[in-house]
Write an enzyme that holds these catalytic residues in place. Sequence first.
Site, PDB file in Angstrom:
ATOM      1  N   ALA A  61       0.870  -1.198   0.000  1.00  0.00           N
ATOM      2  CA  ALA A  61       0.000   0.000   0.000  1.00  0.00           C
ATOM      3  C   ALA A  61       0.898   1.235   0.000  1.00  0.00           C
ATOM      4  O   ALA A  61       2.042   1.190   0.448  1.00  0.00           O
ATOM      5  CB  ALA A  61      -0.877  -0.024   1.244  1.00  0.00           C
ATOM      6  N   GLY A 100       0.663  -5.072   1.079  1.00  0.00           N
ATOM      7  CA  GLY A 100      -0.480  -5.172   0.165  1.00  0.00           C
ATOM      8  C   GLY A 100      -0.096  -5.830  -1.144  1.00  0.00           C
ATOM      9  O   GLY A 100      -0.952  -6.425  -1.814  1.00  0.00           O
ATOM     10  N   GLU A 103      -0.387  -9.393  -0.456  1.00  0.00           N
ATOM     11  CA  GLU A 103      -1.813  -9.700  -0.263  1.00  0.00           C
ATOM     12  C   GLU A 103      -2.527  -9.766  -1.613  1.00  0.00           C
ATOM     13  O   GLU A 103      -3.409 -10.600  -1.822  1.00  0.00           O
ATOM     14  CB  GLU A 103      -2.446  -8.651   0.651  1.00  0.00           C
ATOM     15  CG  GLU A 103      -1.872  -8.752   2.068  1.00  0.00           C
ATOM     16  CD  GLU A 103      -2.412  -7.678   2.983  1.00  0.00           C
ATOM     17  OE1 GLU A 103      -1.968  -6.526   2.852  1.00  0.00           O
ATOM     18  OE2 GLU A 103      -3.268  -7.985   3.818  1.00  0.00           O
ATOM     19  N   GLU A 123       3.868  -5.031   7.437  1.00  0.00           N
ATOM     20  CA  GLU A 123       2.967  -4.023   8.014  1.00  0.00           C
ATOM     21  C   GLU A 123       3.216  -3.801   9.495  1.00  0.00           C
ATOM     22  O   GLU A 123       3.100  -2.683   9.996  1.00  0.00           O
ATOM     23  CB  GLU A 123       1.507  -4.445   7.814  1.00  0.00           C
ATOM     24  CG  GLU A 123       1.002  -4.286   6.396  1.00  0.00           C
ATOM     25  CD  GLU A 123       1.239  -5.498   5.511  1.00  0.00           C
ATOM     26  OE1 GLU A 123       2.128  -6.321   5.836  1.00  0.00           O
ATOM     27  OE2 GLU A 123       0.538  -5.631   4.498  1.00  0.00           O
TER      28      GLU A 123
HETATM   29  C1  LIG Z   1     -10.095   5.030  10.650  1.00  0.00           C
HETATM   30  C2  LIG Z   1     -10.131   3.672  10.258  1.00  0.00           C
HETATM   31  C3  LIG Z   1      -9.506   3.278   8.986  1.00  0.00           C
HETATM   32  C4  LIG Z   1      -9.081   1.895   8.990  1.00  0.00           C
HETATM   33  C5  LIG Z   1      -8.875   1.177   7.739  1.00  0.00           C
HETATM   34  C6  LIG Z   1      -7.901   1.728   6.802  1.00  0.00           C
HETATM   35  C7  LIG Z   1      -7.529   0.751   5.813  1.00  0.00           C
HETATM   36  C8  LIG Z   1      -6.507   1.222   4.826  1.00  0.00           C
HETATM   37  C9  LIG Z   1      -5.436   0.268   4.572  1.00  0.00           C
HETATM   38  C10 LIG Z   1      -5.827  -0.919   3.779  1.00  0.00           C
HETATM   39  C11 LIG Z   1      -5.048  -2.149   4.049  1.00  0.00           C
HETATM   40  C12 LIG Z   1      -3.620  -2.001   3.800  1.00  0.00           C
HETATM   41  C13 LIG Z   1      -2.870  -3.266   4.005  1.00  0.00           C
HETATM   42  C14 LIG Z   1      -1.538  -3.124   3.427  1.00  0.00           C
HETATM   43  C15 LIG Z   1      -0.642  -2.364   4.027  1.00  0.00           C
HETATM   44  C16 LIG Z   1       0.683  -2.163   3.392  1.00  0.00           C
HETATM   45  O1  LIG Z   1       1.002  -2.664   2.338  1.00  0.00           O
HETATM   46  S1  LIG Z   1       1.734  -1.167   4.208  1.00  0.00           S
HETATM   47  C17 LIG Z   1       3.173  -1.135   3.210  1.00  0.00           C
HETATM   48  C18 LIG Z   1       3.945  -2.396   3.305  1.00  0.00           C
HETATM   49  N1  LIG Z   1       5.149  -2.307   2.520  1.00  0.00           N
HETATM   50  C19 LIG Z   1       6.303  -1.981   3.052  1.00  0.00           C
HETATM   51  O2  LIG Z   1       6.431  -1.789   4.228  1.00  0.00           O
HETATM   52  C20 LIG Z   1       7.449  -1.881   2.088  1.00  0.00           C
HETATM   53  C21 LIG Z   1       8.170  -0.632   2.313  1.00  0.00           C
HETATM   54  N2  LIG Z   1       9.233  -0.422   1.343  1.00  0.00           N
HETATM   55  C22 LIG Z   1      10.391  -1.084   1.401  1.00  0.00           C
HETATM   56  O3  LIG Z   1      10.637  -1.966   2.165  1.00  0.00           O
HETATM   57  C23 LIG Z   1      11.424  -0.641   0.413  1.00  0.00           C
HETATM   58  O4  LIG Z   1      11.124   0.664   0.053  1.00  0.00           O
HETATM   59  C24 LIG Z   1      11.524  -1.518  -0.844  1.00  0.00           C
HETATM   60  C25 LIG Z   1      10.177  -1.715  -1.493  1.00  0.00           C
HETATM   61  C26 LIG Z   1      12.134  -2.868  -0.478  1.00  0.00           C
HETATM   62  C27 LIG Z   1      12.476  -0.826  -1.853  1.00  0.00           C
HETATM   63  O5  LIG Z   1      13.711  -0.583  -1.226  1.00  0.00           O
HETATM   64  P1  LIG Z   1      14.831   0.314  -1.934  1.00  0.00           P
HETATM   65  O6  LIG Z   1      15.000  -0.122  -3.308  1.00  0.00           O
HETATM   66  O7  LIG Z   1      15.993   0.308  -1.010  1.00  0.00           O
HETATM   67  O8  LIG Z   1      14.224   1.774  -2.022  1.00  0.00           O
HETATM   68  P2  LIG Z   1      13.741   2.768  -0.889  1.00  0.00           P
HETATM   69  O9  LIG Z   1      14.695   3.877  -0.800  1.00  0.00           O
HETATM   70  O10 LIG Z   1      13.404   2.052   0.351  1.00  0.00           O
HETATM   71  O11 LIG Z   1      12.354   3.280  -1.515  1.00  0.00           O
HETATM   72  C28 LIG Z   1      12.346   4.053  -2.709  1.00  0.00           C
HETATM   73  C29 LIG Z   1      11.296   5.119  -2.574  1.00  0.00           C
HETATM   74  O12 LIG Z   1      10.022   4.486  -2.511  1.00  0.00           O
HETATM   75  C30 LIG Z   1       9.322   4.913  -1.349  1.00  0.00           C
HETATM   76  N3  LIG Z   1       8.485   3.786  -0.905  1.00  0.00           N
HETATM   77  C31 LIG Z   1       8.871   2.530  -0.732  1.00  0.00           C
HETATM   78  N4  LIG Z   1       7.828   1.780  -0.368  1.00  0.00           N
HETATM   79  C32 LIG Z   1       6.774   2.586  -0.331  1.00  0.00           C
HETATM   80  C33 LIG Z   1       5.392   2.389  -0.014  1.00  0.00           C
HETATM   81  N5  LIG Z   1       4.892   1.183   0.291  1.00  0.00           N
HETATM   82  N6  LIG Z   1       4.582   3.440  -0.076  1.00  0.00           N
HETATM   83  C34 LIG Z   1       5.038   4.671  -0.417  1.00  0.00           C
HETATM   84  N7  LIG Z   1       6.348   4.918  -0.714  1.00  0.00           N
HETATM   85  C35 LIG Z   1       7.188   3.879  -0.675  1.00  0.00           C
HETATM   86  C36 LIG Z   1      10.424   5.273  -0.369  1.00  0.00           C
HETATM   87  O13 LIG Z   1       9.942   6.134   0.610  1.00  0.00           O
HETATM   88  C37 LIG Z   1      11.427   5.915  -1.286  1.00  0.00           C
HETATM   89  O14 LIG Z   1      10.956   7.210  -1.534  1.00  0.00           O
HETATM   90  P3  LIG Z   1      11.958   8.430  -1.641  1.00  0.00           P
HETATM   91  O15 LIG Z   1      12.722   8.455  -0.358  1.00  0.00           O
HETATM   92  O16 LIG Z   1      11.079   9.617  -1.828  1.00  0.00           O
HETATM   93  O17 LIG Z   1      12.839   8.131  -2.814  1.00  0.00           O
END
Ligand SMILES: CCCCCCCCCCCCC/C=C/C(=O)SCCNC(=O)CCNC(=O)[C@H](O)C(C)(C)COP(=O)(O)OP(=O)(O)OC[C@H]1O[C@@H](n2cnc3c(N)ncnc32)[C@H](O)[C@@H]1OP(=O)(O)O
Length: 719
Positions: A61, A100, A103, A123
């Site tokens: 997500a 996500g 998922e 997450e």
């Molecule tokens: C009030 C009630 C409300 C309740 C209900 C609400 C429901 C809403 C939600 C619905 C359900 C959601 C369920 C799912 C949740 C999720 O998926 S949470 C996210 C899970 N994923 C992660 O944690 C992965 C995070 N990212 C990483 O581990 C790494 O970034 C990577 C993918 C392995 C890549 O690594 P690398 O190549 O080293 O690059 P980075 O420098 O880390 O990242 C590059 C840029 O990308 C940005 N980024 C990375 N992941 C995300 C992301 N998931 N979302 C947004 N942005 C992301 C990262 O910040 C970097 O950005 P910049 O610094 O600007 O370059």
Amino acid sequence: MARYAQVQGSVALITLTNPPVNALSAAVRLGITEAVTRALRDPKVKSVVICGENGVFCGGADIREFAKPMTGPPLVPMISAIEEGDKPVVAAIEGVAFGGGLELALGCHYRIAHSKARVGLPEVTLGLLPAAGGTQRLPRLIGLAPALELITTGRHVTAQEALKLGIVDKVTDQSAQDLAIQFAQEVIGQPLLPRKLSTQLTPCPPDVDTILDEAMARVKQRARGAMAPVACVQAVRAAVNLPYQAGMQKEQELMAFLFRSSQARALQYCFFAQRAVGKWSLSSGAHSGNSKPRPVTKAAVIGLGTMGRGITVALVKAGLSVVAVETNKKQLEMGKQMVSAMLKHDAQKMNAVPRLDLLHYTTDLSELKNTDLIIEAVFEDMALKKEVFKKLSSVCKPDAVLCTNTSGLDVDELASVTKRPELVVGMHFFAPAHVMKLLEVVRGSRSSPEVMATAMHLGKRLGKVSVVVGNCSGFVGNRMLRPYLDQANFLLEEGATPELVDGALEEFGFPMGVFKVSDLSGLDVGWRIRKEAGLTGPNVDPKDPLRRRQGRRYSPLPDLVCEQGRLGQKSGRGWYLYDKPGGRVATPDPDIHKLLEDYRVRHGIRPRQIGSQEVLERCLFALINEGFRVLEDGMAMGPEGIDMIYVFGYGWPRHRGGPMFYAAMVGLPRVLERLEYYQQVHPDVPHLQPSSLLRRLVVNGSPPLDKWRDFLQRPHSQL
Ligand SMILES: CCCCCCCCCCCCC/C=C/C(=O)SCCNC(=O)CCNC(=O)[C@H](O)C(C)(C)COP(=O)(O)OP(=O)(O)OC[C@H]1O[C@@H](n2cnc3c(N)ncnc32)[C@H](O)[C@@H]1OP(=O)(O)O
């Protein structure tokens, strides 16, 4: 945001297109929803492949959207529509399928991964749970125990492990997308029901309750107040005890509770802060984007004490060739044995071969002629370090970078004895240096942008979270620690015990309280520093009363403890008692209680009841106040840097975001008000005097943390 194509006649290929990680933003979710609807409706389409652009399936997500009002189609129905469809859908996983993203893949009927891909549900590390069906589908797919482990830790697994666990169906060294397209054609017409995870039961071993209860006990013990791991276990329990729809309901309820929590905000802040500190900038206009690191293939470490050994191991593990230097043969031999043992131990854990071949040991500095970068890690003594730097300056090649691992001495003073002050920089590692993730990169007033880029780049290669800091006494981390330690000692004088203070800090979430950490590090370290600073020992100004030094309140308690030979764990006694020298289990010591009582009687102090709230406010707010001063003095790029230093170097609980984030959560007016109160009660403690930045922020309505820079007086940066 999702491209649609029809390939091989009957396969719909849906490609996520949201660089850099194809996060599931509102636009991507809309794109997928529309593309899936189209594929399911088109009679010419017999099967579907979902993949990601640029070799990344999906990073989950879009975390940036969590702070905004929800727009676009929600994930859960989007994934259900894929699963419920009557055409086989294959996920082609390259790069990562996280959160996500995984998922989404679990909603597909088949998963094919590239051999270099990684999958996981991280997450929990963001203070959330996999709330797009992850807590319900994964246990149904791989069983209770492995699903619990992956969901509660957020651990990433390789494609090979994913295959073993049953998360993916096939792994390939070739293009996952090509194989998925071929596979999607082969499975046309095969029964889909067994592939729809929501229709399956979670395989349940007979001891299901024991597994769940043990998992809950484990996460509670490990989590130290973090809520998400506990919620994860509760959600997985629902996958066992409830039908799928009711389980999903439970998953959503738990997510709603976590989603708006301060812990989730703190952990998501840490995610972005960790990445932000890598993007450094200097007041000169140089920054990570315009400064090129020098190539480093051969490094050297001077001094094979605890720090030097750890640094050597870290360098070798990153694949660098290392010359390790000690002045005397016996110490060199000892260092060599310990470094080899550490590398072997590490390699054994990873099932790899230790790279001892990358190491060369010598007592002769002239062997450093060809090294690109040298890290000095000798005893913390300015005269000794200067001598080493003078020699290095004449022995090393003219463009070699000279780094010091000092934990607080003046980098400029060291640079001044060399012929290349622009190539001198601080690289402050934290013990044990091959384990701890933090690296403070200290900019001397003449350190060039290129040398900063080199140190930051090396930090990244070593897997560290590297933070640029200014050259002030103690840099950022240790500078902020002093008021914290002082307050802890003052609390003992006033009536607390080490276990009361530590208990409050551990309850807050630190893995160890301040006195246990001091015992672990060795109490003689601080004793020596205080002696050198003239706070104790022969250099004390004889006119100073016992509990005042250099015009401010001073507690001689730590000195008294050291004078009794209580040096911490290594001597079996410190602030606590240990079963033996080197023992690890701390028990409260009646002798320390007696020492404190006698001390209070001697100094006419009436002990009073001290509660955890006072412990936290005095220790943490004093530390935070110094953090504001660090910002004011321009010694850190921003609050994010300070927070990452504390999270990665000092055990600050990540779910509280770091000291500056915590201050913002508590409310700056509250922090200011409490500091003012304690300053009135303790007027002889200058570090309780609220910093002018804190006052300015409060007067200006306590702006959010990312706006604090606007309230610094300019020109402010010492970086
Ligand atoms: C009030 C009630 C409300 C309740 C209900 C609400 C429901 C809403 C939600 C619905 C359900 C959601 C369920 C799912 C949740 C999720 O998926 S949470 C996210 C899970 N994923 C992660 O944690 C992965 C995070 N990212 C990483 O581990 C790494 O970034 C990577 C993918 C392995 C890549 O690594 P690398 O190549 O080293 O690059 P980075 O420098 O880390 O990242 C590059 C840029 O990308 C940005 N980024 C990375 N992941 C995300 C992301 N998931 N979302 C947004 N942005 C992301 C990262 O910040 C970097 O950005 P910049 O610094 O600007 O370059």
